[in-house]
Structure formats: C-alpha cells, structure tokens
Scaffold this motif. Sequence first.
Motif, PDB file in Angstrom:
ATOM      1  N   MET A   1       6.313  -4.764   8.394  1.00 43.31           N
ATOM      2  CA  MET A   1       6.088  -5.774   7.388  1.00 43.31           C
ATOM      3  C   MET A   1       4.782  -6.527   7.663  1.00 43.31           C
ATOM      4  SD  MET A   1       8.312  -5.579   5.104  1.00 43.31           S
ATOM      5  CE  MET A   1       8.534  -6.974   4.076  1.00 43.31           C
ATOM      6  N   THR A   2       4.479  -6.754   8.926  1.00 41.54           N
ATOM      7  CA  THR A   2       3.265  -7.481   9.274  1.00 41.54           C
ATOM      8  C   THR A   2       2.027  -6.728   8.801  1.00 41.54           C
ATOM      9  OG1 THR A   2       4.396  -8.289  11.229  1.00 41.54           O
ATOM     10  CG2 THR A   2       2.034  -8.589  11.170  1.00 41.54           C
ATOM     11  N   ARG A  12       0.795  -1.139   0.574  1.00 43.16           N
ATOM     12  CA  ARG A  12       1.462   0.128   0.279  1.00 43.16           C
ATOM     13  C   ARG A  12       2.905   0.014   0.723  1.00 43.16           C
ATOM     14  NH1 ARG A  12      -3.220   3.801   2.543  1.00 43.16           N
ATOM     15  NH2 ARG A  12      -4.609   3.649   0.757  1.00 43.16           N
ATOM     16  N   TRP A  13       3.789   0.342  -0.179  1.00 44.14           N
ATOM     17  CA  TRP A  13       5.217   0.297   0.127  1.00 44.14           C
ATOM     18  C   TRP A  13       5.604   1.620   0.759  1.00 44.14           C
ATOM     19  CZ3 TRP A  13       8.290  -3.555   0.770  1.00 44.14           C
ATOM     20  CH2 TRP A  13       9.656  -3.359   0.819  1.00 44.14           C
ATOM     21  N   SER A  14       5.546   1.661   2.076  1.00 44.91           N
ATOM     22  CA  SER A  14       5.838   2.898   2.810  1.00 44.91           C
ATOM     23  C   SER A  14       7.298   2.921   3.245  1.00 44.91           C
ATOM     24  CB  SER A  14       4.937   2.990   4.036  1.00 44.91           C
ATOM     25  OG  SER A  14       5.249   1.946   4.933  1.00 44.91           O
ATOM     26  N   GLU A  15       7.677   4.015   3.853  1.00 47.45           N
ATOM     27  CA  GLU A  15       9.039   4.158   4.369  1.00 47.45           C
ATOM     28  C   GLU A  15       9.287   3.157   5.503  1.00 47.45           C
ATOM     29  OE1 GLU A  15      12.796   5.347   4.137  1.00 47.45           O
ATOM     30  OE2 GLU A  15      11.224   6.073   2.795  1.00 47.45           O
ATOM     31  N   ASP A  16       8.284   2.931   6.356  1.00 51.26           N
ATOM     32  CA  ASP A  16       8.413   1.950   7.440  1.00 51.26           C
ATOM     33  C   ASP A  16       8.568   0.530   6.890  1.00 51.26           C
ATOM     34  OD1 ASP A  16       8.272   3.845   9.423  1.00 51.26           O
ATOM     35  OD2 ASP A  16       6.103   3.602   9.741  1.00 51.26           O
TER      36      ASP A  16
END
Length: 174
Positions: A1-2, A12-16
Amino acid sequence: MTECLKKRNEFRWSEDAKKAFELIKEKLCTALVLALPDFVKTFKIECDASGVGIGAVLMQEKRPISFFNEKLNGACLNYYIYDKEFYALIRALEVWQHYLLPKEFVIHIDHESLKYLKGQSKLNQRHAKWVEFMESFSYIIKYKKGQVNVVVDALSRRYALTSMLNARLMGLNK
C-alpha cells in the motif's frame, strides 16, 4: 500500500496492493481495539510521564479497556520527574476510580521509587494529599522497566510528537 501512495509512482492496482488492502480491511473490521471490563478479573494500570504529558492504560489480561493522556501545563510542567510520575498515577486513579474502588488492582509504573509509597514517613503537602487519596483504594504497585512500558510511554509523549509533526508539516523544522 505504501508503494501506491508515493508521489512519483503512478497508481496501479496490483495483486500485492489488493492483498494489502484486504489485510488492512480485515484488521480494521475484526480486531477489537478495546475490551469490555470484567469486574471479576483483576484490573491493571500502567502509567508514565514525560516532560510535557502523562499517559495511562487500564487493562485486564493484557487487553486495553481504556486509555488516558493529558498535556501538562502550568505548575505541573515544573514538577520533578518523581512528581510527574506520581501525578500520572493520581490522574489515572481519578479517571478510573469507578472501575477500581470495589477490589484490589495492580499498578505498573516505570519509576521504581514509587513502589515504596506506603512506607514513606515524611511527605510534602502535595504528596500527603495524593497518598491520602490513594488510601481509599486497594492496590499493589509493581515496577516495570521503561523499555517494556511502550504503550503508556507513547501516550505520555503524544503532545510532544504532535507538536513535532505539526512543525514538520508547516516547514518549521528546517
């Protein structure tokens, strides 16, 4: 999130990021921050004082029930550290006396000399007044090293940290 929040990074909305968001959401929705008091169990108070504030936590079975902190002002700022620690304890007892009067409780404090309050024969006027107030309670005082007393240490320093952060935000720390 950081990583998502950094200035130069494109969002970017990634899997992490999704996993981190779900973890935060789960922790916020399921974790109990404060426990409800159980008057059958023993209460514990942890107190601390810093140069500018005092803090205390009321707990049972290592779970917080209530937090208390106060900014010192006026004459309290000029107290010796012994008096500030003692004042933190007195203020905590005043705030939570409705929980504490019925039965014995434990006080954890990081100023070792306060363990010997009951045995002191010579007291100044302020200490005598505070000791008289404490006599209405049934308690045991235990010493807890300052390094272990982190929660109340943070509470007692809250106002100093807030002032420092405000100065940084306003650019006054340069």
